[in-house]
Design a protein around this motif. Structure first.
Motif, PDB file in Angstrom:
ATOM      1  N   SER A 197      36.360   7.100  48.701  1.00 60.25           N
ATOM      2  CA  SER A 197      37.044   8.255  48.126  1.00 60.25           C
ATOM      3  C   SER A 197      36.668   9.518  48.895  1.00 60.25           C
ATOM      4  CB  SER A 197      36.715   8.421  46.639  1.00 60.25           C
ATOM      5  OG  SER A 197      35.365   8.791  46.468  1.00 60.25           O
ATOM      6  N   LEU A 198      37.520  10.512  48.772  1.00 60.99           N
ATOM      7  CA  LEU A 198      37.280  11.824  49.365  1.00 60.99           C
ATOM      8  C   LEU A 198      37.705  12.877  48.359  1.00 60.99           C
ATOM      9  CD1 LEU A 198      36.687  13.706  51.840  1.00 60.99           C
ATOM     10  CD2 LEU A 198      39.125  13.464  52.410  1.00 60.99           C
ATOM     11  N   ASP A 199      36.771  13.787  48.015  1.00 57.37           N
ATOM     12  CA  ASP A 199      37.109  14.916  47.158  1.00 57.37           C
ATOM     13  C   ASP A 199      37.782  15.975  48.015  1.00 57.37           C
ATOM     14  OD1 ASP A 199      36.072  13.916  44.753  1.00 57.37           O
ATOM     15  OD2 ASP A 199      34.046  14.538  45.321  1.00 57.37           O
ATOM     16  N   LEU A 200      39.009  16.336  47.674  1.00 57.40           N
ATOM     17  CA  LEU A 200      39.760  17.280  48.490  1.00 57.40           C
ATOM     18  C   LEU A 200      39.178  18.681  48.457  1.00 57.40           C
ATOM     19  CD1 LEU A 200      43.382  16.041  47.798  1.00 57.40           C
ATOM     20  CD2 LEU A 200      42.007  15.720  49.863  1.00 57.40           C
ATOM     21  N   ASP A 201      38.423  19.020  47.415  1.00 54.35           N
ATOM     22  CA  ASP A 201      37.846  20.363  47.366  1.00 54.35           C
ATOM     23  C   ASP A 201      36.776  20.577  48.438  1.00 54.35           C
ATOM     24  OD1 ASP A 201      35.734  18.903  46.291  1.00 54.35           O
ATOM     25  OD2 ASP A 201      35.749  19.932  44.360  1.00 54.35           O
ATOM     26  N   SER A 202      36.403  19.517  49.158  1.00 50.15           N
ATOM     27  CA  SER A 202      35.437  19.641  50.249  1.00 50.15           C
ATOM     28  C   SER A 202      36.119  19.841  51.604  1.00 50.15           C
ATOM     29  CB  SER A 202      34.553  18.388  50.313  1.00 50.15           C
ATOM     30  OG  SER A 202      35.320  17.258  50.712  1.00 50.15           O
ATOM     31  N   TRP A 245      45.517  19.693  47.088  1.00 53.30           N
ATOM     32  CA  TRP A 245      46.155  18.472  46.613  1.00 53.30           C
ATOM     33  C   TRP A 245      46.644  17.660  47.812  1.00 53.30           C
ATOM     34  CZ3 TRP A 245      51.081  18.448  48.485  1.00 53.30           C
ATOM     35  CH2 TRP A 245      51.654  19.684  48.773  1.00 53.30           C
ATOM     36  N   ASP A 276      44.797  11.017  43.324  1.00 52.21           N
ATOM     37  CA  ASP A 276      44.718  11.058  41.861  1.00 52.21           C
ATOM     38  C   ASP A 276      44.796  12.486  41.334  1.00 52.21           C
ATOM     39  OD1 ASP A 276      42.146  12.178  42.005  1.00 52.21           O
ATOM     40  OD2 ASP A 276      41.134  10.400  41.235  1.00 52.21           O
ATOM     41  N   ALA A 286      42.645  14.199  39.900  1.00 49.95           N
ATOM     42  CA  ALA A 286      41.393  14.949  40.025  1.00 49.95           C
ATOM     43  C   ALA A 286      41.196  15.461  41.453  1.00 49.95           C
ATOM     44  CB  ALA A 286      40.215  14.062  39.616  1.00 49.95           C
ATOM     45  N   ALA A 287      42.282  15.555  42.232  1.00 48.34           N
ATOM     46  CA  ALA A 287      42.239  16.046  43.614  1.00 48.34           C
ATOM     47  C   ALA A 287      41.313  15.200  44.477  1.00 48.34           C
ATOM     48  CB  ALA A 287      41.874  17.525  43.669  1.00 48.34           C
ATOM     49  N   ARG A 288      41.465  13.879  44.354  1.00 45.96           N
ATOM     50  CA  ARG A 288      40.713  12.947  45.176  1.00 45.96           C
ATOM     51  C   ARG A 288      41.687  12.012  45.881  1.00 45.96           C
ATOM     52  NH1 ARG A 288      36.822   9.326  42.353  1.00 45.96           N
ATOM     53  NH2 ARG A 288      38.662   8.918  41.124  1.00 45.96           N
TER      54      ARG A 288
END
Length: 189
Positions: free
Chosen positions: A112-117, A128, A94, A96-98
Motif C-alpha cells: 500500500s501507499l498513503d497518498l498524503d506522503s 486522490w 480506496d 482513505a486516499a491509499r
C-alpha cells in the motif's frame, strides 16, 4: 456485459441489470451475477471477471466473479486503478486516499501507499487517485490530484515514481484514462 432486467430505460430511476457473459459471439448468454443491481463490468483478470456494484451516493464495491454465480467482494469503497499484467493482482484506490495492491485469489493486501506522503515537484499534494489507469511491467500510471501519478511496484512495495501536475486552466476536465505508449513505460498518452 450488463444486461438490463427491463428493456426500457426510465429517467430518474436506477437501471438495474445482471452481469452476463458470452463465450463466443452468437452463443447464448450465461448469467454470472443474477441479483439485479447497478453494475459496471471492468474486465477480465485471467479467468476471473472484475466488476463494480454501485450503490447509493455512487458508492463503489469491487467484485470478483470467479465463475457463474460465484461472487465475492474484494473491497468496499474502492475503485480499480488497473489489473496486474499476469491477472493475479489488482491495484485499487480506496476512500482513505491509499493505493493498494491486492491478490485476487485471496483478497490479501500485498502493498500500500498513503497518498498524503506524495507531492508533485511544484509542491502540490496528491490528494486522490482515480480509476482506469494502465499497468505495464512494474509501472502504473493513474489520474491523480493534481494530474498524473506514476507508481513503481517492486518487492512488495508501492512507491511514487513521478507526479506530473497539470495546469487546470489548460486542462479543466483533467486527464482521463492515461495509457503507456509502449511497454517501456516511459511515454504516456
Amino acid at each position: 456485459y450488463v444486461r438490463g432486467v427491463e428493456p426500457a430505460f426510465r429517467a430518474d430511476q436506477s437501471y438495474l441489470g445482471q452481469i452476463v457473459v458470452r463465450e463466443q459471439p452468437g452463443e447464448g448468454p450465461v448469467v454470472w451475477l443474477e441479483e439485479p443491481g447497478r453494475y459496471v463490468v471492468y474486465g477480465w483478470a485471467g479467468d476471473r471477471l472484475i466488476a463494480y456494484r454501485i450503490t447509493g451516493g455512487e458508492h463503489l464495491e469491487v467484485l470478483v466473479l470467479d465463475a457463474p454465480g460465484v461472487e465475492r467482494t474484494l473491497r468496499d469503497g474502492a475503485g480499480v486503478i488497473a489489473l496486474g499484467p499476469e491477472g493475479r493482482t489488482i491495484l485499487l484506490a480506496d476512500s482513505a486516499a491509499r493505493v493498494l495492491e491486492v491478490e485476487l485469489a485471496s483478497g490479501k493486501e500485498i502493498a500500500s501507499l498513503d497518498l498524503d506522503s506524495v507531492t508533485a515537484a511544484n509542491g502540490s499534494p496528491v490528494m486522490w487517485a482515480s480509476y482506469s489507469g494502465d499497468w505495464r511491467g512494474s509501472r502504473v500510471v493513474v489520474t491523480a490530484g493534481p494530474g498524473l501519478l506514476v507508481l513503481a511496484l517492486q518487492g512488495g512495495e508501492i512507491t511514487a515514481d513521478g507526479v506530473l501536475a497539470i495546469d487546470p486552466e489548460r486542462y479543466p476536465g483533467g486527464i482521463v484514462e492515461p495509457r503507456f505508449v509502449d511497454d517501456s513505460g516511459q511515454q504516456i498518452a
